[in-house]
Enzyme design. Structure first.
Site, PDB file in Angstrom:
ATOM      1  N   LYS A 171       0.754  -1.196   0.074  1.00 16.63           N
ATOM      2  CA  LYS A 171      -0.064   0.062  -0.156  1.00 16.63           C
ATOM      3  C   LYS A 171       0.916   1.352  -0.005  1.00 16.63           C
ATOM      4  O   LYS A 171       1.400   1.728   1.041  1.00 16.63           O
ATOM      5  CB  LYS A 171      -0.928   0.280   1.253  1.00 16.63           C
ATOM      6  CG  LYS A 171      -2.072   0.913   0.809  1.00 16.63           C
ATOM      7  CD  LYS A 171      -2.580   1.728   2.385  1.00 16.63           C
ATOM      8  CE  LYS A 171      -1.964   2.891   2.921  1.00 16.63           C
ATOM      9  NZ  LYS A 171      -1.625   4.074   2.047  1.00 16.63           N
ATOM     10  N   GLU A 174      -1.532   7.252  -0.449  1.00 17.11           N
ATOM     11  CA  GLU A 174      -2.674   7.574  -1.270  1.00 17.11           C
ATOM     12  C   GLU A 174      -2.385   8.839  -2.034  1.00 17.11           C
ATOM     13  O   GLU A 174      -2.947   9.133  -3.284  1.00 17.11           O
ATOM     14  CB  GLU A 174      -3.698   7.917  -0.252  1.00 17.11           C
ATOM     15  CG  GLU A 174      -3.748   8.914   0.701  1.00 17.11           C
ATOM     16  CD  GLU A 174      -3.177   8.506   2.040  1.00 17.11           C
ATOM     17  OE1 GLU A 174      -2.354   7.343   1.957  1.00 17.11           O
ATOM     18  OE2 GLU A 174      -3.447   9.185   2.903  1.00 17.11           O
ATOM     19  N   GLY A 224       6.826   5.860   7.644  1.00 17.96           N
ATOM     20  CA  GLY A 224       5.692   6.884   7.934  1.00 17.96           C
ATOM     21  C   GLY A 224       5.941   7.550   9.193  1.00 17.96           C
ATOM     22  O   GLY A 224       6.938   7.797   9.773  1.00 17.96           O
ATOM     23  N   GLY A 225       5.004   8.423   9.504  1.00 19.24           N
ATOM     24  CA  GLY A 225       5.166   9.192  10.776  1.00 19.24           C
ATOM     25  C   GLY A 225       5.143   8.325  12.001  1.00 19.24           C
ATOM     26  O   GLY A 225       4.385   7.230  12.107  1.00 19.24           O
ATOM     27  N   THR A 228       1.464   7.603  13.293  1.00 20.27           N
ATOM     28  CA  THR A 228       0.783   6.427  12.642  1.00 20.27           C
ATOM     29  C   THR A 228       1.623   4.918  13.086  1.00 20.27           C
ATOM     30  O   THR A 228       1.025   3.965  13.355  1.00 20.27           O
ATOM     31  CB  THR A 228       0.906   6.422  10.933  1.00 20.27           C
ATOM     32  OG1 THR A 228       0.666   7.789  10.853  1.00 20.27           O
ATOM     33  CG2 THR A 228       0.139   5.405  10.410  1.00 20.27           C
ATOM     34  N   GLY A 229       2.904   5.136  13.322  1.00 17.14           N
ATOM     35  CA  GLY A 229       3.671   4.059  13.827  1.00 17.14           C
ATOM     36  C   GLY A 229       3.060   3.247  14.957  1.00 17.14           C
ATOM     37  O   GLY A 229       2.932   2.165  15.232  1.00 17.14           O
ATOM     38  N   GLU A 246      10.081   2.482  10.109  1.00 20.32           N
ATOM     39  CA  GLU A 246      10.678   3.469   9.744  1.00 20.32           C
ATOM     40  C   GLU A 246      10.020   4.686  10.117  1.00 20.32           C
ATOM     41  O   GLU A 246       9.199   5.059   9.273  1.00 20.32           O
ATOM     42  CB  GLU A 246      11.281   3.327   8.382  1.00 20.32           C
ATOM     43  CG  GLU A 246      12.400   2.047   8.009  1.00 20.32           C
ATOM     44  CD  GLU A 246      13.500   2.133   8.466  1.00 20.32           C
ATOM     45  OE1 GLU A 246      14.141   3.548   9.030  1.00 20.32           O
ATOM     46  OE2 GLU A 246      14.197   1.087   8.862  1.00 20.32           O
ATOM     47  N   CYS A 280      13.175  12.287   5.624  1.00 18.36           N
ATOM     48  CA  CYS A 280      13.199  11.714   7.177  1.00 18.36           C
ATOM     49  C   CYS A 280      14.656  12.062   7.804  1.00 18.36           C
ATOM     50  O   CYS A 280      14.697  12.262   9.184  1.00 18.36           O
ATOM     51  CB  CYS A 280      12.917  10.131   7.283  1.00 18.36           C
ATOM     52  SG  CYS A 280      13.830   9.351   6.250  1.00 18.36           S
ATOM     53  N   GLU A 381       9.233  17.108  14.553  1.00 20.14           N
ATOM     54  CA  GLU A 381       9.709  17.236  13.138  1.00 20.14           C
ATOM     55  C   GLU A 381       8.661  18.041  12.468  1.00 20.14           C
ATOM     56  O   GLU A 381       7.730  17.646  12.497  1.00 20.14           O
ATOM     57  CB  GLU A 381       9.746  15.462  12.590  1.00 20.14           C
ATOM     58  CG  GLU A 381       9.820  15.235  11.400  1.00 20.14           C
ATOM     59  CD  GLU A 381       9.456  14.097  10.672  1.00 20.14           C
ATOM     60  OE1 GLU A 381       8.618  13.322  11.139  1.00 20.14           O
ATOM     61  OE2 GLU A 381      10.466  13.370  10.140  1.00 20.14           O
TER      62      GLU A 381
HETATM   63  P1  NAD Z   1       2.025   9.028   7.501  1.00 19.40           P
HETATM   64  O1  NAD Z   1       2.223   8.370   8.543  1.00 19.40           O
HETATM   65  O2  NAD Z   1       0.932   9.707   7.471  1.00 19.40           O
HETATM   66  O3  NAD Z   1       1.573   7.848   6.398  1.00 19.40           O
HETATM   67  C1  NAD Z   1       2.440   6.770   5.841  1.00 19.40           C
HETATM   68  C2  NAD Z   1       1.639   5.794   5.248  1.00 19.40           C
HETATM   69  O4  NAD Z   1       0.748   5.184   6.310  1.00 19.40           O
HETATM   70  C3  NAD Z   1       0.999   6.086   4.142  1.00 19.40           C
HETATM   71  O5  NAD Z   1       0.711   5.167   3.347  1.00 19.40           O
HETATM   72  C4  NAD Z   1      -0.543   6.405   4.900  1.00 19.40           C
HETATM   73  O6  NAD Z   1      -1.844   5.905   4.275  1.00 19.40           O
HETATM   74  C5  NAD Z   1      -0.589   5.024   5.964  1.00 19.40           C
HETATM   75  N1  NAD Z   1      -1.435   5.138   7.095  1.00 19.40           N
HETATM   76  C6  NAD Z   1      -1.845   6.253   7.533  1.00 19.40           C
HETATM   77  N2  NAD Z   1      -2.663   5.853   8.800  1.00 19.40           N
HETATM   78  C7  NAD Z   1      -2.467   4.554   8.896  1.00 19.40           C
HETATM   79  C8  NAD Z   1      -3.086   3.534   9.729  1.00 19.40           C
HETATM   80  N3  NAD Z   1      -3.670   3.931  10.813  1.00 19.40           N
HETATM   81  N4  NAD Z   1      -2.769   2.403   9.631  1.00 19.40           N
HETATM   82  C9  NAD Z   1      -1.987   2.126   8.569  1.00 19.40           C
HETATM   83  N5  NAD Z   1      -1.341   2.705   7.783  1.00 19.40           N
HETATM   84  C10 NAD Z   1      -1.606   3.979   7.722  1.00 19.40           C
HETATM   85  O7  NAD Z   1       3.381   9.580   6.832  1.00 19.40           O
HETATM   86  P2  NAD Z   1       3.619  10.447   5.559  1.00 19.40           P
HETATM   87  O8  NAD Z   1       3.326  11.814   5.860  1.00 19.40           O
HETATM   88  O9  NAD Z   1       3.157   9.657   4.454  1.00 19.40           O
HETATM   89  O10 NAD Z   1       5.507  10.310   5.637  1.00 19.40           O
HETATM   90  C11 NAD Z   1       6.108  11.203   6.312  1.00 19.40           C
HETATM   91  C12 NAD Z   1       6.581  10.835   7.819  1.00 19.40           C
HETATM   92  O11 NAD Z   1       7.355   9.509   7.097  1.00 19.40           O
HETATM   93  C13 NAD Z   1       7.720  11.531   8.269  1.00 19.40           C
HETATM   94  O12 NAD Z   1       7.223  11.467   9.628  1.00 19.40           O
HETATM   95  C14 NAD Z   1       8.869  10.766   7.816  1.00 19.40           C
HETATM   96  O13 NAD Z   1       9.955  11.108   8.882  1.00 19.40           O
HETATM   97  C15 NAD Z   1       8.527   9.572   7.682  1.00 19.40           C
HETATM   98  N6  NAD Z   1       9.592   8.908   7.105  1.00 19.40           N
HETATM   99  C16 NAD Z   1      10.655   7.943   7.526  1.00 19.40           C
HETATM  100  C17 NAD Z   1      11.489   7.494   6.828  1.00 19.40           C
HETATM  101  C18 NAD Z   1      12.818   6.482   7.357  1.00 19.40           C
HETATM  102  O14 NAD Z   1      13.471   5.817   6.643  1.00 19.40           O
HETATM  103  N7  NAD Z   1      12.729   6.374   8.854  1.00 19.40           N
HETATM  104  C19 NAD Z   1      11.578   7.658   5.646  1.00 19.40           C
HETATM  105  C20 NAD Z   1      10.737   8.369   4.903  1.00 19.40           C
HETATM  106  C21 NAD Z   1       9.752   9.136   5.386  1.00 19.40           C
END
Ligand code: NAD
Length: 494
Positions: A171, A174, A224-225, A228-229, A246, A280, A381
């Site tokens: 996935k 979006e 991701g963020g 969310t993690g 990550e 990130c 961040e």
């Molecule tokens: P996000 O957490 O908003 O979304 C990431 C993904 O998670 C998207 O595909 C989103 O649809 C999905 N998602 C959202 N809610 C979810 C849920 N409840 N359950 C499962 N999946 C869900 O993050 P973003 O805004 O897309 O990315 C930015 C963040 O990613 C920043 O915090 C950045 O630091 C981090 N990031 C980290 C790395 C790394 O290597 N550590 C690399 C790139 C980005």
């Protein structure tokens, strides 16, 4: 389109999602938005393909060959993919081309790694026993990616999952799904059996819970963020899923007075403002020795004010827009909070006023001076082009400030003293530390975070290990009774 069990299809409820350019809001594409029924179908397909052994029983070399073929196809279609990536993210085409080259390198790295012997025997000190450590695919994986480096972050998951023999549901964000759709087409073309690679599109708020809590899923690999993690961790706990996370970073970039100052300044500008800070590992937390503070900050402010922003096709642009209006508003709030808590705004701090940026999400490179570790803008961040500056007097202070964060993804330091460099690099609690450099990485080296920047590692050899279970097989080559319990004859024991 969604890709489930080897077939391309629309969403079962007819849902659609529009992809709009971050540069000018133009409609780029309309893609299906999956329903929960679609997610269930995708998980069922992945589970059935994994359990049948149709792919997981392939030899390591056959799986490596598949991944190598995918790398070839990615290279063939590099220009098409870079265009899609640039359209979705608003980044310049040249940056998207670099990203695709990195994607190819990732697939090649894991294809090569799959040819190395993974299993081994251990000496348990018994002549009659063979003790084998074997590596098996972990099973069904939900692979969830962000929007900043859409295909690259996904490649770090898909390539090792395939080499390991897993089945997966991918996935992408979006906001940026087009390159992932193309990747799945290439995986199909390369000959992966039906059900091994499945594609679900849609926001995490709709499909995320099903993908990360379903008992049929063995591993969730998420980039991701932080918020969310944490949600994913809670959901995964009920079935004790394996997790690879990550997450975000707030990365210290330390400049000592004995450094090559010009090189340090130039890298500080790149580290903070590349891709408008939507990285990130962006070095947005500058930590400068007091004696060089004025010179360094004056020069960084001058350079930040010169950065030319523009859309994907603007060949003279050096960086682009933020991904969305809501992200732009988030960066604006972050800057307003910084001003309110006393950070000194030296440059930027607002949207670009140029008429050609009026319909896009452009935020100017921003520098805050006179910051300290208790400030929100230093600890949080922004994921935008905002640098904060703090001062230190001693090496111990520099280390303490650099570690005063809940995150631990990456950091950089500049000094001409190699012993000091070694001491500080060792003391920083971050997953990657750059010495007299900032930002480069290679697929051969592990990537990941200490503390709340994540769990596990991508890339390197550990990046494959995340997708493997380890089994110990103990074989007694001359079976005998254990003799632990006394073997009484019938009626002998009263
Ligand atoms: P996000 O957490 O908003 O979304 C990431 C993904 O998670 C998207 O595909 C989103 O649809 C999905 N998602 C959202 N809610 C979810 C849920 N409840 N359950 C499962 N999946 C869900 O993050 P973003 O805004 O897309 O990315 C930015 C963040 O990613 C920043 O915090 C950045 O630091 C981090 N990031 C980290 C790395 C790394 O290597 N550590 C690399 C790139 C980005």
């Amino acid at each position: 389109m969604l890709y489930i069990n080897g077939s391309w299809r629309d969403s079962s409820n007819g849902g659609k999602h529009e992809i709009r350019s971050p540069h000018d809001g133009a409609l780029i594409a309309s893609v299906p938005q999956a329903s929960i029924d679609d997610v269930n179908d995708a998980i069922a397909a992945a589970r059935a393909s994994f359990d049948s052994g149709v792919f997981s029983s392939w030899s390591w070399s056959k799986r490596s060959a598949l991944v190598s073929t995918i790398a070839d196809l990615l290279e063939r279609d590099a220009a098409i993919i870079a265009k899609k990536e640039s359209d979705d993210t608003g980044k310049r085409i040249i940056e998207a081309e670099y990203d695709v080259a990195d994607v190819v390198a990732t697939f090649r790295h894991f294809a090569k790694l799959g040819l190395k012997e993974q299993d081994h025997t251990v000496d348990v000190g018994l002549a009659n026993v063979t003790s084998q450590i074997v590596h098996e695919p972990i099973g069904v994986c939900s692979l969830i990616g962000p929007w900043n480096y859409p295909l690259l972050q996904i490649a770090w998951k898909v390539a090792p999952a395939l080499v390991a023999g897993c089945s997966f549901i991918l996935k992408p964000s979006e906001l940026t799904p087009q390159s992932a759709i193309h990747l799945i087409k290439l995986i199909e073309e390369a000959g992966a059996p039906a059900g091994v690679a499945n594609l679900i599109l849609g926001p995490g708020s709709v499909v995320g819970n099903a993908l990360t809590t379903d008992p049929r899923v063995d591993l969730v690999s998420f980039t991701g963020g932080l918020t969310t993690g944490k949600t994913i961790m809670v959901g995964a706990a009920a079935t004790v899923k394996k997790l690879a996370l990550e997450l975000g970073g707030k990365n210290p970039h330390i400049i000592f007075a004995d450094a090559d100052i010009d090189a340090a300044i130039d890298n500080a500008v790149t580290g903070a403002f590349l891709h408008s800070g939507q990285v990130c590992s962006a070095g947005t937390r500058l930590i400068v020795e007091r004696s060089i503070h004025d010179r360094v900050v004056k020069e960084i402010v001058r350079r930040a004010g010169q950065i030319r922003m523009g859309g994907p096709s603007d060949l003279s642009a050096e960086t682009g827009p933020l991904i969305s209006e809501s992200h732009l508003k988030g960066v604006e709030s972050y800057v307003a909070a910084g001003v309110a808590e006393g950070a000194k705004l030296l440059v930027g701090g607002k949207r670009s006023q140029l008429p050609e940026h009026a319909r896009g999400w452009y935020f100017l490179p921003t520098v805050f001076d006179e910051c300290n570790t208790s400030m929100h803008c230093v600890q949080e961040e922004s994921f935008g082009p905002v640098m904060t500056v703090e001062i230190f007097d001693t090496e111990a202070q520099a280390i303490a400030i650099g570690n005063d964060t809940i995150f631990g993804l990456s950091g950089g330091l500049w000094t001409g003293d190699s012993l000091k460099a070694a001491r500080v690099a060792s003391a920083l609690r971050h997953g990657t530390v750059w010495v007299n450099d900032y930002g480069p990485y290679r697929p051969q080296a592990e990537w990941g975070g200490y503390k709340q920047s994540g769990i596990g590692r991508e890339l390197g050899s550990h990046g494959l290990g995340e997708y493997l279970e380890i089994k110990h097989i103990w074989t007694n080559n001359s079976p005998s009774k254990s003799g632990w319990f006394h073997d009484f004859a019938e009626g002998e024991r009263q």
